[in-house]
Structures are given as C-alpha cells and as structure tokens.
Design a protein around this motif. Structure first.
Motif, PDB file in Angstrom:
ATOM      1  N   LEU A   1     -11.361  26.381  14.380  1.00  0.00           N
ATOM      2  CA  LEU A   1     -11.955  26.001  13.101  1.00  0.00           C
ATOM      3  C   LEU A   1     -11.945  27.182  12.150  1.00  0.00           C
TER       4      LEU A   1
ATOM      5  N   PRO B   1     -20.190  27.066   2.823  1.00  0.00           N
ATOM      6  CA  PRO B   1     -20.236  25.642   3.182  1.00  0.00           C
ATOM      7  C   PRO B   1     -21.385  24.896   2.509  1.00  0.00           C
TER       8      PRO B   1
ATOM      9  N   ARG C   1     -21.324  21.162   0.856  1.00  0.00           N
ATOM     10  CA  ARG C   1     -22.244  20.120   1.307  1.00  0.00           C
ATOM     11  C   ARG C   1     -23.020  19.544   0.131  1.00  0.00           C
TER      12      ARG C   1
ATOM     13  N   LYS D   1     -11.751  18.223  -0.899  1.00  0.00           N
ATOM     14  CA  LYS D   1     -10.991  18.381   0.342  1.00  0.00           C
ATOM     15  C   LYS D   1      -9.883  19.423   0.155  1.00  0.00           C
TER      16      LYS D   1
ATOM     17  N   PHE E   1     -11.542  22.771  -0.130  1.00  0.00           N
ATOM     18  CA  PHE E   1     -12.075  23.166   1.175  1.00  0.00           C
ATOM     19  C   PHE E   1     -10.990  23.829   2.025  1.00  0.00           C
ATOM     20  N   TYR E   2      -9.795  23.277   1.989  1.00  0.00           N
ATOM     21  CA  TYR E   2      -8.705  23.799   2.807  1.00  0.00           C
ATOM     22  C   TYR E   2      -7.858  24.848   2.093  1.00  0.00           C
TER      23      TYR E   2
ATOM     24  N   THR F   1     -19.758  24.360   8.381  1.00  0.00           N
ATOM     25  CA  THR F   1     -18.336  24.115   8.145  1.00  0.00           C
ATOM     26  C   THR F   1     -17.896  22.841   8.858  1.00  0.00           C
ATOM     27  N   TRP F   2     -18.337  22.662  10.100  1.00  0.00           N
ATOM     28  CA  TRP F   2     -18.025  21.424  10.834  1.00  0.00           C
ATOM     29  C   TRP F   2     -18.621  20.218  10.126  1.00  0.00           C
TER      30      TRP F   2
ATOM     31  N   LYS G   1     -16.518  19.484   7.034  1.00  0.00           N
ATOM     32  CA  LYS G   1     -15.222  18.931   7.436  1.00  0.00           C
ATOM     33  C   LYS G   1     -15.374  17.448   7.807  1.00  0.00           C
ATOM     34  N   SER G   2     -16.402  17.126   8.585  1.00  0.00           N
ATOM     35  CA  SER G   2     -16.657  15.736   8.971  1.00  0.00           C
ATOM     36  C   SER G   2     -17.057  14.891   7.772  1.00  0.00           C
TER      37      SER G   2
ATOM     38  N   LEU H   1     -16.270  15.230   4.650  1.00  0.00           N
ATOM     39  CA  LEU H   1     -15.125  14.943   3.789  1.00  0.00           C
ATOM     40  C   LEU H   1     -14.353  13.729   4.293  1.00  0.00           C
ATOM     41  N   VAL H   2     -14.162  13.638   5.592  1.00  0.00           N
ATOM     42  CA  VAL H   2     -13.442  12.501   6.179  1.00  0.00           C
ATOM     43  C   VAL H   2     -14.265  11.223   6.042  1.00  0.00           C
TER      44      VAL H   2
END
Length: 159
Positions: free
Chosen positions: A8, A14, A18, A49, A52-53, A75-76, A79-80, A82-83
């Motif tokens: 990761l 983050p 959020r 997104k 973020f990347y 961060t996790w 990431k979750s 965003l999906v």
C-alpha cells in the motif's frame, strides 16, 4: 515514497481525502438524489481518485518504520471509500426509479417491471462496470416465513 508491507502506498494527507469524500457524497449522493448532482459527484469522485493515486499525494522519503500507523489505516479507508462511493453513485445513476432508501427526485415512482433487479459492480480491464440481474422469486417454506415477518407496505404521498 512509503510503501507498507502489503504494498500500500501511504498518502501524505489522508484526512483531506476522507473529508472531501464525505462532503461530496453528502452534497451529491445524499437522501434525495437526481441526475445532475449524481453526475457531478461521479466527476468529483473520479478526480479525487486520480489525485489520490498521483505522485504529488504520495509520501516521499520515509522508511516503513517512519510511517504513522494512523496514516496507513486512513489511507486504506480512503482507498476503499473511493471504490465504494464510485459504485454507489454509478448504481444510483443506473437505477432510474425510487426504491427503498434510494430516492430519485427525477424518477419518484417505483418501476417493478424494469427495476425489480439487483445492480452489481465488477472491475473489468481496470474499469468499474455495472450490470443488473433480476431478483429471483422466493418459493417454498422461506416464502411463508417472509410473509409472517415482513413489515406492512407503506405508501408514500407522491405515489
């Protein structure tokens, strides 16, 4: 750049991501939804997104030992989120009716004929793809049990 043991990439801020996600979902995919706001929300979530990347948001010059555990967790979560938020918005755009907690002001009526289905999301060639599958009819002893425990249907004033 900081990469945790599982690969990761930890981002520098983050909390900002959020908060941005929470705000855009509240404004664009809240209780009352409509196409213009949903499209705006999708555009914003895709931009977040991308940000973020991007290389600009990634932590640089830290060893794994230096990474703050809270940032890894956040961060996790980002990431979750965003999906999940992309899936929520795309599904809400696809479902052109109001059903249960999903209320579209531009499609206020229930449409059993077209939308008695579930919407599924899948990742194909790196892109989120949605498809629908008809709800299967419940038969046998389970149907009797459901009838005993189902709340009475309520009618909304606009129906």
């Amino acid at each position: 750049m900081s990469i945790a043991e599982d690969g990761l990439i930890v981002i520098t801020n983050p909390v900002k991501f959020r908060n941005d996600i929470q705000e855009l979902m509240k404004l664009n995919a809240g209780i009352i939804r409509e196409e213009t706001k949903l499209k705006n929300g999708l555009k914003r979530i895709l931009n977040l997104k991308k940000e973020f990347y991007s290389k600009d948001s990634i932590m640089k010059g830290f060893k794994i030992d230096d990474v703050d555990a809270a940032n890894v967790v956040l961060t996790w979560q980002v990431k979750s989120s965003l999906v999940v938020c992309e899936a929520i918005i795309r599904s809400a755009l696809m479902r052109q009716e109001s059903r249960g907690a999903h209320y579209r002001s531009d499609f206020p009526k229930l449409d059993e004929e077209k939308w008695n289905c579930n919407i599924y999301c899948s990742k194909i060639a790196g892109e989120m793809v949605l498809f629908k599958q008809n709800v299967k009819e419940i038969k046998g002893p389970l149907m009797g049990l459901l009838k005993e425990h189902v709340k009475p249907e309520h009618r909304r004033e606009f129906e």
